[in-house]
Design a protein around this motif. Structure first.
Motif, mmCIF file in Angstrom:
data_model
loop_
_atom_site.group_PDB
_atom_site.id
_atom_site.type_symbol
_atom_site.label_atom_id
_atom_site.label_comp_id
_atom_site.label_asym_id
_atom_site.label_seq_id
_atom_site.Cartn_x
_atom_site.Cartn_y
_atom_site.Cartn_z
ATOM 1 N N ARG A 518 0.867 -1.172 0.000
ATOM 2 C CA ARG A 518 0.000 0.000 0.000
ATOM 3 C C ARG A 518 0.911 1.232 0.000
ATOM 4 N NH1 ARG A 518 -5.294 1.420 0.916
ATOM 5 N NH2 ARG A 518 -5.872 -0.746 1.240
ATOM 6 N N PRO A 519 1.272 1.701 -1.201
ATOM 7 C CA PRO A 519 2.212 2.826 -1.285
ATOM 8 C C PRO A 519 1.689 4.034 -0.517
ATOM 9 C CG PRO A 519 1.816 1.847 -3.451
ATOM 10 C CD PRO A 519 0.824 1.240 -2.513
ATOM 11 N N GLN A 520 2.597 4.689 0.213
ATOM 12 C CA GLN A 520 2.219 5.872 0.974
ATOM 13 C C GLN A 520 2.185 7.120 0.094
ATOM 14 O OE1 GLN A 520 1.180 5.556 4.266
ATOM 15 N NE2 GLN A 520 1.330 3.417 3.560
ATOM 16 N N SER A 521 2.910 7.058 -1.012
ATOM 17 C CA SER A 521 2.931 8.195 -1.928
ATOM 18 C C SER A 521 3.367 7.713 -3.304
ATOM 19 C CB SER A 521 3.889 9.280 -1.414
ATOM 20 O OG SER A 521 5.225 8.783 -1.380
ATOM 21 N N PHE A 522 3.089 8.538 -4.300
ATOM 22 C CA PHE A 522 3.546 8.275 -5.657
ATOM 23 C C PHE A 522 4.357 9.474 -6.123
ATOM 24 C CE2 PHE A 522 -0.025 5.442 -5.225
ATOM 25 C CZ PHE A 522 0.365 4.304 -5.918
ATOM 26 N N ARG A 523 5.251 9.222 -7.034
ATOM 27 C CA ARG A 523 6.144 10.269 -7.508
ATOM 28 C C ARG A 523 5.408 11.240 -8.429
ATOM 29 N NH1 ARG A 523 7.472 5.357 -7.146
ATOM 30 N NH2 ARG A 523 9.337 4.623 -6.053
ATOM 31 N N LYS A 524 4.670 10.693 -9.388
ATOM 32 C CA LYS A 524 3.985 11.541 -10.360
ATOM 33 C C LYS A 524 2.519 11.165 -10.565
ATOM 34 C CE LYS A 524 7.908 13.133 -13.136
ATOM 35 N NZ LYS A 524 8.472 13.276 -14.507
ATOM 36 N N LEU A 525 2.168 9.904 -10.393
ATOM 37 C CA LEU A 525 0.792 9.477 -10.640
ATOM 38 C C LEU A 525 -0.148 9.980 -9.546
ATOM 39 C CD1 LEU A 525 0.851 5.732 -11.785
ATOM 40 C CD2 LEU A 525 0.956 7.795 -13.184
ATOM 41 N N LEU A 526 -1.385 10.201 -9.950
ATOM 42 C CA LEU A 526 -2.478 10.345 -8.992
ATOM 43 C C LEU A 526 -3.272 9.039 -9.057
ATOM 44 C CD1 LEU A 526 -3.724 14.007 -9.625
ATOM 45 C CD2 LEU A 526 -2.087 13.180 -7.916
ATOM 46 N N VAL A 527 -3.391 8.370 -7.927
ATOM 47 C CA VAL A 527 -4.004 7.042 -7.883
ATOM 48 C C VAL A 527 -5.149 7.051 -6.877
ATOM 49 C CG1 VAL A 527 -3.643 4.597 -7.356
ATOM 50 C CG2 VAL A 527 -1.846 5.904 -8.529
ATOM 51 N N ALA A 528 -6.319 6.667 -7.325
ATOM 52 C CA ALA A 528 -7.457 6.500 -6.420
ATOM 53 C C ALA A 528 -7.467 5.059 -5.924
ATOM 54 C CB ALA A 528 -8.761 6.818 -7.150
ATOM 55 N N PRO A 529 -7.846 4.856 -4.665
ATOM 56 C CA PRO A 529 -8.358 5.843 -3.700
ATOM 57 C C PRO A 529 -7.275 6.399 -2.784
ATOM 58 C CG PRO A 529 -8.728 3.644 -2.862
ATOM 59 C CD PRO A 529 -8.023 3.468 -4.182
ATOM 60 N N LEU A 530 -6.003 6.381 -3.222
ATOM 61 C CA LEU A 530 -4.909 6.741 -2.328
ATOM 62 C C LEU A 530 -4.624 8.237 -2.292
ATOM 63 C CD1 LEU A 530 -2.555 3.748 -3.211
ATOM 64 C CD2 LEU A 530 -4.163 3.939 -1.318
ATOM 65 N N ASN A 531 -4.375 8.853 -3.470
ATOM 66 C CA ASN A 531 -3.971 10.261 -3.442
ATOM 67 C C ASN A 531 -4.631 11.107 -4.520
ATOM 68 O OD1 ASN A 531 -2.623 9.290 -5.716
ATOM 69 N ND2 ASN A 531 -0.791 10.516 -5.351
ATOM 70 N N MET A 532 -5.561 10.523 -5.279
ATOM 71 C CA MET A 532 -6.128 11.257 -6.405
ATOM 72 C C MET A 532 -7.053 12.380 -5.940
ATOM 73 S SD MET A 532 -8.303 9.879 -9.696
ATOM 74 C CE MET A 532 -6.953 8.847 -10.274
ATOM 75 N N ARG A 533 -7.935 12.081 -5.003
ATOM 76 C CA ARG A 533 -8.882 13.105 -4.562
ATOM 77 C C ARG A 533 -8.142 14.336 -4.053
ATOM 78 N NH1 ARG A 533 -13.993 13.954 -2.915
ATOM 79 N NH2 ARG A 533 -14.717 11.813 -3.273
ATOM 80 N N GLU A 534 -7.230 14.142 -3.119
ATOM 81 C CA GLU A 534 -6.522 15.286 -2.554
ATOM 82 C C GLU A 534 -5.611 15.937 -3.593
ATOM 83 O OE1 GLU A 534 -5.598 18.297 -0.344
ATOM 84 O OE2 GLU A 534 -7.138 16.819 0.184
ATOM 85 N N GLY A 535 -5.038 15.121 -4.495
ATOM 86 C CA GLY A 535 -4.169 15.681 -5.521
ATOM 87 C C GLY A 535 -4.901 16.620 -6.452
ATOM 88 N N LEU A 536 -6.106 16.242 -6.892
ATOM 89 C CA LEU A 536 -6.883 17.103 -7.783
ATOM 90 C C LEU A 536 -7.409 18.325 -7.035
ATOM 91 C CD1 LEU A 536 -8.846 14.479 -9.913
ATOM 92 C CD2 LEU A 536 -6.972 15.952 -10.672
ATOM 93 N N LEU A 537 -7.857 18.147 -5.802
ATOM 94 C CA LEU A 537 -8.313 19.299 -5.017
ATOM 95 C C LEU A 537 -7.182 20.300 -4.822
ATOM 96 C CD1 LEU A 537 -10.537 17.555 -2.311
ATOM 97 C CD2 LEU A 537 -11.320 19.042 -4.164
ATOM 98 N N GLU A 538 -5.982 19.787 -4.592
ATOM 99 C CA GLU A 538 -4.843 20.680 -4.415
ATOM 100 C C GLU A 538 -4.513 21.426 -5.705
ATOM 101 O OE1 GLU A 538 -1.784 22.672 -2.466
ATOM 102 O OE2 GLU A 538 -3.499 21.526 -1.701
#
Length: 715
Positions: A518-538
């Motif tokens: 379960r990756p804690q972060s990605f370098r460039k990808l936005l991946v749901a449900p991990l970091n996409m929502r917050e990445g797009l909102l940001e």
């Protein structure tokens, strides 16, 4: 409610409702999700009604409208009825109750249904007949045609018919989903009683529209059967008959704790056929003596009965569309071109997709550019390359004829590591995916069925190649399914890249899908449900914060659906900050544009046409810089929170220019585009000067790029 298999549950609607204790959003700022979808299907219907479209294309849109509505009832309306029975639910994002939504849908669907049947019966059917393609009734046949039909009935139709009595202590017959049937009112002259029987129209095994030999004429199968009811019920008097069709609940959810996902999905598929009847379509003027027993047996409310004029099940018109000839009644044919950088170079010692990728990122736009000479060649090349160590691919929707999945089998046979993430829960494609999954496993491919509780909707291919003492990752991430059939019908983007950080991210994504990682972060990808929502909102927040009159910011988004309340509220905040927000949304849009003080800087345009708009693009321009993502996700709660999705940044300036050009053309379309008004109506654009049709322009652009790359003079 449909019976549920072991390890499953029957509450698939929780993500669609506002949780208890949570304040309902301001209903004035959101459109109802289901009504917005219905407005999308209305735009499809408008294309069927549009006299400027070629006749066969109008017939196609007529069939698409019907197919769309079938699926809407099977999933969305079925879910609303389940929520209404449960009571207390309020819908995301507008806070309406399911009962309120059902009533509003009911009214609009009936009005659309009248337009739909009128379009076919009064406009398309006679216009096509004038051109020589006729759908005839038995009464309209000449002696030669009647003799053909009589022979066909005796030899092919009558042997497969099975009349079933209703009543008289007999069990009510099972009526399958989307099946077409005749209810027949009979009189027994001996017993002097009236009885009802049902005859299924066997359109699953026989053509729904029976062709006449040597002619471009068709006769509806149900009309032939109705004409011969006396043969089916000898000794009985046929008093009346009426056509009807049922739509059943086809939704299901597999529990997070299912012991075996494959077994659970197979169980649900077997149970799906017994889902509740959600809709009963009947032929106009059906005798109450036929209708009342049907409603009672199927346990239906009056609002679930839809009276139709003319033919039922117009989705079956797809078969007529394949009639040879009539080129003047269709759009000009289009053959996808090979992306210029993937065309053979006679001066190069070797030429390959991977070699082109090493020279820089590639962007391919289907169906303008070929799927077979890009994605398929990419995988085929990897299978035959002795330096390729591993191939990994996601499969959400594919086809029985897809060469990509068999390529994984060949890769395994040649000693490569082959991994396939098969999403068994891809709605209405479950059986195809199960067949592929079993075949892949039997061949030795590592098959993974996904993460419990999440659908895997990401579109990704990872190829690991040995190059010297190191390995290089070759990646494709797209907006569409790896399906060669839909790649010719849907507009989708795909990025080919060897970017090391993207390659590492995609490798982490596959580890997330196949193992316990379960990756804690990605370098460039936005991946749901991990970091996409917050990445797009940001991205939205940063774009709003960077805006100034001297350096204006802009947001351009293209997707299939915009539903998520948090995303909509963030776009409202950007609009309040002065950011120009341009949305190109094919289907559902719950955002309300043009509200003073809230969304006056937001414009929403929907484009439709000969191809299904399917690309997802998220572009943010601020302080002179552009940040752009493409990928699989729409802005809906299910995509951001309940699916595995992937968005990849497009960073190459030349590729960004292509995407900006695509967005600008889509937003400028004034022949196949509608603009959403603040009150909720979609107003079709009409050209005031130069006509703009984005899809035609993109076909022309693809052709001109190939001509330019080949050195031929442009016209």
């Amino acid at each position: 409610m449909a019976k549920r298999g072991k390890g499953t549950h029957s509450k698939p609607s929780e993500r669609d409702v506002i949780p208890e204790g949570v304040e309902s959003p301001d209903r004035t700022l959101f459109f109802n999700r289901e009504l917005s979808w219905l407005a999308f299907n209305d735009r499809v219907l408008q294309l069927a009604e549009d006299s400027s479209e070629p006749l066969m294309e109008r017939l196609k849109f007529c069939a698409i409208y019907a197919r769309n509505l079938d699926e809407f009832f099977m999933i969305r309306v079925a879910r609303l009825h389940e929520q209404a029975r449960a009571g207390g639910a309020r819908l995301v994002p507008d806070g309406a109750t399911p009962g309120e939504t059902i009533d509003r849908l009911n009214e609009q669907i009936r009005a659309q249904g009248l337009r739909h049947s009128t379009c076919f019966e009064k406009a398309l059917r006679p216009a096509l007949a004038d051109k020589g393609l006729r759908i005839l009734s038995m009464k309209g046949l000449d002696p030669e045609a009647r003799a053909q039909v009589e022979q066909r009935f005796r030899e092919q139709i009558f042997p497969v018919l099975t009349p079933l009595a209703i009543g008289l202590g007999r069990h009510f017959p099972y009526i399958s989903n989307l099946s077409l049937s005749l209810a027949v009112l009979l009189r027994d002259p001996v017993a002097e009683t009236e009885n009802v029987a049902r005859v299924k129209v066997p359109k699953e095994v026989l053509p729904r529209f029976v062709p006449l030999k040597g002619r471009t004429d068709f006769v509806p199968l149900e009309d032939i059967i109705a004409h011969h009811l006396g043969t089916l019920f000898p000794g009985m008097e046929v008093l009346d008959y009426g056509l009807f069709r049922v739509t059943r609940d086809a939704d299901f959810t597999v529990s997070d704790d299912a012991e075996d996902l494959l077994v659970a999905v197979q169980t649900e598929l077997s149970e799906r056929r017994f889902g509740d009847v959600i809709r009963l379509e009947i032929q106009e003027g059906m005798n109450p003596k036929l209708l009342e027993p049907l409603m009672e047996a199927l346990k239906l409310e009056p609002r679930q009965v839809y009276e139709e004029q003319g033919l039922l099940a117009l989705t079956d018109l797809h078969a007529v569309l394949g009639t040879p000839g009539f080129p003047e009644l269709k759009d000009p044919p289009w053959s996808p071109v090979t992306q210029p950088r993937l065309r053979s170079d006679p001066d190069a010692e070797t030429h390959s997709v991977m070699a082109a990728m090493r020279r820089g990122d590639l962007l391919v736009h289907h169906p303008y550019e070929s799927f077979s000479t890009s994605v398929e060649c990419f995988v085929t090349e990897a299978v035959g390359d002795p330096d390729v160590l591993a191939l990994k691919q996601t499969v959400y929707r594919t086809s029985d004829s897809s060469p990509l999945v068999p390529a994984l089998i060949r890769a395994t046979e040649s000693g490569k590591q082959a991994v396939c993430m098969v999403e068994l829960k891809a709605r209405f494609d479950e059986r195809t995916n199960i067949r592929w999954a079993i075949a892949l496993e039997e061949a030795g491919v590592h098959v993974v069925y996904g993460i419990p509780g999440l659908k895997t909707h990401a579109k990704a291919i990872l190829i690991v190649r040995r190059e010297g003492e190191k390995v290089r990752h070759y990646v494709h991430i797209g907006t569409g399914n790896y399906n060669p059939k839909t790649a010719r019908l849907y507009t989708d983007l795909g990025l080919f890249t060897t970017d090391p950080e993207i390659g590492a991210d995609v490798a982490d994504l596959f580890n997330f899908l196949t193992g316990f990682a379960r990756p804690q972060s990605f370098r460039k990808l936005l991946v749901a449900p991990l970091n996409m929502r917050e990445g797009l909102l940001e991205e939205i927040r940063r774009t709003a914060q960077a805006h100034s009159p001297e350096k204006p910011s802009r947001i351009q988004l293209k997707m299939n659906a915009l539903v998520d309340p948090a995303m909509i509220l963030a776009l409202y905040d950007a609009s309040r900050a002065g950011v120009k927000v341009e949305l190109n949304i094919r289907g559902i849009c719950c955002l309300r544009p043009g509200v003073p003080g809230v969304s006056e800087n937001i414009r929403v345009v929907s484009t439709l046409g000969r191809f299904l708009e399917h690309s997802r693009i998220y572009l943010f321009e601020r302080a002179g810089a552009v940040r752009c993502y493409i990928g699989s996700a729409d802005l809906m709660p299910r995509n951001l929170d309940h699916r595995v999705e992937a968005l990849v940044p497009v960073e190459d300036p030349s590729l960004l220019a292509q995407i900006r050009d695509l967005l600008d053309r889509s937003l400028a379309d004034n022949t196949h585009a509608w603009e959403l008004q603040a009150a909720g109506a979609w107003q079709r654009r009409a050209p005031q000067g130069e006509k703009r049709w984005a899809q035609a322009e993109l076909m022309e652009r693809a052709t001109r790029m190939v001509q330019a790359s080949s050195g031929r003079p442009l016209p």
